[in-house]
Each structure stands twice: as C-alpha cells, then as structure tokens.
Design a protein around this motif. Structure first.
Motif, PDB file in Angstrom:
ATOM      1  N   PRO A 162     132.090  46.564  16.110  1.00 34.87           N
ATOM      2  CA  PRO A 162     133.288  47.077  15.666  1.00 34.87           C
ATOM      3  C   PRO A 162     133.936  46.411  14.761  1.00 34.87           C
ATOM      4  N   GLU A 163     133.556  45.008  14.767  1.00 38.03           N
ATOM      5  CA  GLU A 163     134.339  44.255  13.733  1.00 38.03           C
ATOM      6  C   GLU A 163     133.378  44.187  12.507  1.00 38.03           C
ATOM      7  N   PRO A 164     133.936  44.633  11.494  1.00 38.55           N
ATOM      8  CA  PRO A 164     133.179  44.514  10.163  1.00 38.55           C
ATOM      9  C   PRO A 164     132.619  43.426   9.674  1.00 38.55           C
ATOM     10  N   ALA A 165     133.000  42.089  10.050  1.00 34.22           N
ATOM     11  CA  ALA A 165     132.526  40.775   9.718  1.00 34.22           C
ATOM     12  C   ALA A 165     131.946  40.369  10.969  1.00 34.22           C
ATOM     13  N   GLY A 166     131.732  41.006  11.962  1.00 31.49           N
ATOM     14  CA  GLY A 166     130.961  40.651  13.128  1.00 31.49           C
ATOM     15  C   GLY A 166     131.689  39.391  13.523  1.00 31.49           C
ATOM     16  N   VAL A 167     130.809  38.893  14.621  1.00 33.28           N
ATOM     17  CA  VAL A 167     131.707  37.722  15.540  1.00 33.28           C
ATOM     18  C   VAL A 167     130.496  36.590  15.864  1.00 33.28           C
ATOM     19  N   ALA A 168     131.045  35.431  16.231  1.00 27.62           N
ATOM     20  CA  ALA A 168     129.981  34.106  16.499  1.00 27.62           C
ATOM     21  C   ALA A 168     129.369  34.903  17.892  1.00 27.62           C
ATOM     22  N   PRO A 169     128.252  34.267  17.989  1.00 27.22           N
ATOM     23  CA  PRO A 169     127.459  33.114  17.187  1.00 27.22           C
ATOM     24  C   PRO A 169     126.763  33.792  16.061  1.00 27.22           C
ATOM     25  N   ARG A 170     126.575  33.261  14.779  1.00 22.73           N
ATOM     26  CA  ARG A 170     126.003  33.701  13.603  1.00 22.73           C
ATOM     27  C   ARG A 170     124.759  32.922  13.217  1.00 22.73           C
ATOM     28  N   ASP A 171     124.143  32.250  14.486  1.00 26.62           N
ATOM     29  CA  ASP A 171     123.123  31.581  13.940  1.00 26.62           C
ATOM     30  C   ASP A 171     121.994  31.719  14.971  1.00 26.62           C
ATOM     31  N   LEU A 172     120.647  31.496  14.792  1.00 30.77           N
ATOM     32  CA  LEU A 172     119.525  31.818  15.454  1.00 30.77           C
ATOM     33  C   LEU A 172     119.502  30.756  16.905  1.00 30.77           C
ATOM     34  N   ALA A 173     119.204  31.427  18.024  1.00 31.17           N
ATOM     35  CA  ALA A 173     119.232  30.429  19.047  1.00 31.17           C
ATOM     36  C   ALA A 173     118.069  29.545  19.030  1.00 31.17           C
ATOM     37  N   SER A 174     118.355  28.506  19.447  1.00 32.97           N
ATOM     38  CA  SER A 174     117.309  27.293  19.286  1.00 32.97           C
ATOM     39  C   SER A 174     116.802  26.642  20.538  1.00 32.97           C
ATOM     40  N   ASP A 175     117.672  26.577  21.558  1.00 28.59           N
ATOM     41  CA  ASP A 175     117.193  25.951  22.799  1.00 28.59           C
ATOM     42  C   ASP A 175     117.114  26.954  23.928  1.00 28.59           C
ATOM     43  N   GLY A 176     116.066  26.537  24.733  1.00 25.16           N
ATOM     44  CA  GLY A 176     115.909  27.421  25.956  1.00 25.16           C
ATOM     45  C   GLY A 176     115.015  28.512  25.807  1.00 25.16           C
ATOM     46  N   ARG A 177     115.109  29.543  26.885  1.00 23.28           N
ATOM     47  CA  ARG A 177     114.173  30.603  26.823  1.00 23.28           C
ATOM     48  C   ARG A 177     115.159  31.506  26.225  1.00 23.28           C
ATOM     49  N   LYS A 178     114.314  32.626  25.486  1.00 31.72           N
ATOM     50  CA  LYS A 178     114.718  33.574  24.763  1.00 31.72           C
ATOM     51  C   LYS A 178     113.912  34.829  25.233  1.00 31.72           C
ATOM     52  N   PRO A 179     114.390  35.960  24.803  1.00 29.45           N
ATOM     53  CA  PRO A 179     113.628  37.160  25.108  1.00 29.45           C
ATOM     54  C   PRO A 179     111.977  37.072  24.528  1.00 29.45           C
ATOM     55  N   ARG A 180     111.147  37.565  25.192  1.00 30.63           N
ATOM     56  CA  ARG A 180     109.677  37.570  24.581  1.00 30.63           C
ATOM     57  C   ARG A 180     109.469  39.199  24.281  1.00 30.63           C
ATOM     58  N   ILE A 181     108.909  39.265  23.215  1.00 31.14           N
ATOM     59  CA  ILE A 181     108.315  40.484  22.713  1.00 31.14           C
ATOM     60  C   ILE A 181     106.687  40.934  23.129  1.00 31.14           C
ATOM     61  N   TRP A 182     106.490  41.743  23.499  1.00 31.67           N
ATOM     62  CA  TRP A 182     104.863  42.003  23.927  1.00 31.67           C
ATOM     63  C   TRP A 182     104.438  43.096  23.148  1.00 31.67           C
ATOM     64  N   ILE A 183     103.335  42.876  22.551  1.00 30.26           N
ATOM     65  CA  ILE A 183     102.698  43.577  21.670  1.00 30.26           C
ATOM     66  C   ILE A 183     101.186  44.183  22.190  1.00 30.26           C
ATOM     67  N   LEU A 184     101.036  45.393  22.476  1.00 27.97           N
ATOM     68  CA  LEU A 184      99.633  45.871  22.834  1.00 27.97           C
ATOM     69  C   LEU A 184      98.591  45.779  21.787  1.00 27.97           C
ATOM     70  N   ILE A 185      97.416  45.083  21.607  1.00 22.98           N
ATOM     71  CA  ILE A 185      96.556  45.099  20.534  1.00 22.98           C
ATOM     72  C   ILE A 185      95.824  46.256  20.513  1.00 22.98           C
ATOM     73  N   SER A 186      95.919  46.823  19.241  1.00 21.61           N
ATOM     74  CA  SER A 186      95.246  48.220  19.245  1.00 21.61           C
ATOM     75  C   SER A 186      93.697  48.013  19.233  1.00 21.61           C
ATOM     76  N   ASP A 187      93.026  49.112  19.948  1.00 20.90           N
ATOM     77  CA  ASP A 187      91.756  48.922  19.982  1.00 20.90           C
ATOM     78  C   ASP A 187      91.078  48.774  18.778  1.00 20.90           C
ATOM     79  N   ASP A 188      91.465  48.919  17.459  1.00 23.76           N
ATOM     80  CA  ASP A 188      90.723  48.815  16.173  1.00 23.76           C
ATOM     81  C   ASP A 188      91.383  47.491  15.504  1.00 23.76           C
TER      82      ASP A 188
END
Length: 161
Positions: free
Chosen positions: A74-100
């Motif tokens: 809702p805020e055009p300028a966004g809100v903090a935090p404005r940097d990438l997380a660096s410590d601790g666990r973050k979400p993991r993204i799972w990718i299925l390897i294609s058969d080819d």
C-alpha cells in the motif's frame, strides 16, 4: 475447497539479474512486470495427470521482487526491511528436474553464474527422490528434486535418509 498456493516470491537486490540467472539455468521465460522491480518466471507446461498426459493446471510461477521496495504494498515507497536476509533459515524453493534435463547440468549452469553448491547426491526415502541443492547469488536456497521411480536404484555415492 482448500485455499490454493498460486505463487512463491523471493527477494533479490537486482531482480533483473536474478531473472536472467533463472532463465539461463532453468530455461524459464522472464516476464518483466516491470523490469528491475518485479519479474515473474514462467516455466511453461502443465501439471501432469496420473496417466502422464497434461492436466488443465499450469505449472506454478516464481516471482522475484526488489528487496529494497517489495511490491505490491500500500505504501508507494514500501517499508523496511529493504535488504536481503542473511542469517538463519529462509524459505527453500524446490524444483522438479525435468525428465529431459539433469541435476549435473543444472548445478553446473548455476555455479557458472555465481551460485554456490550446497550439497549433491542425496536420496530421501520418505518422498523417494534424489536431491541436490545450491544457493543462488542472492542467498536463496534452491533444492532440486529428481524422481527415483518405483524401484529406485540409489547410486553408491549418494547419502541416504
């Protein structure tokens, strides 16, 4: 009817570069919405029916957003935090390897583009899959999933659980 997961977003301090990375590593379409602010990665294809034919359900998309101003908000300028997380666990993204495709090709392509290989060659019996993982240049953890099949032949050099 259940609530449906439709999208997963991950942050980057350079969404355009992150989108190029994923387009080159996985062959996904980079849909700029707008460029440098939000990129929708479109893998294409459909989820499969039990008989192997295409269903009417399209594969999920991945969003890449600018950590400095996560959109939408809702805020055009966004809100903090404005940097990438660096410590601790973050979400993991799972990718299925294609058969080819192969884990070796994907890991090599990711590493050539600045990713760090976290581990490879692991068999997870609970879900009957071959797993490998890398961290992209923005700190996101990507896990690759290879189908082991009905009678898995786990290579001797794979760890197991």
């Amino acid at each position: 009817m259940p609530n449906t997961l439709i999208f997963v977003d991950m942050p980057a301090d350079d969404p355009a570069a992150a989108a190029r990375f994923y387009a080159e590593v996985f062959g996904w379409q980079n849909d700029e919405k707008p460029a440098g602010v939000y990129h929708r990665m479109v893998p294409g294809g459909q989820f499969k029916n039990p008989d192997g034919s295409d269903s009417a359900i399209g594969n999920l998309h991945l969003g890449i957003f600018a950590a400095a101003n996560a959109r939408p908000h809702p805020e055009p300028a966004g809100v903090a935090p404005r940097d990438l997380a660096s410590d601790g666990r973050k979400p993991r993204i799972w990718i299925l390897i294609s058969d080819d495709d192969s884990a070796d090709r994907i890991l090599a392509a990711a590493e050539e583009r600045g990713a760090t290989i976290l581990w490879r060659n692991h068999y997870w019996s609970t879900f009957n899959g071959y797993n490998h993982a890398f961290q992209d240049p923005w700190g996101n953890e990507i896990l690759l999933w290879g189908k082991a099949g009905a009678d898995p032949q786990v290579p001797a050099d794979f760890t197991r659980e």
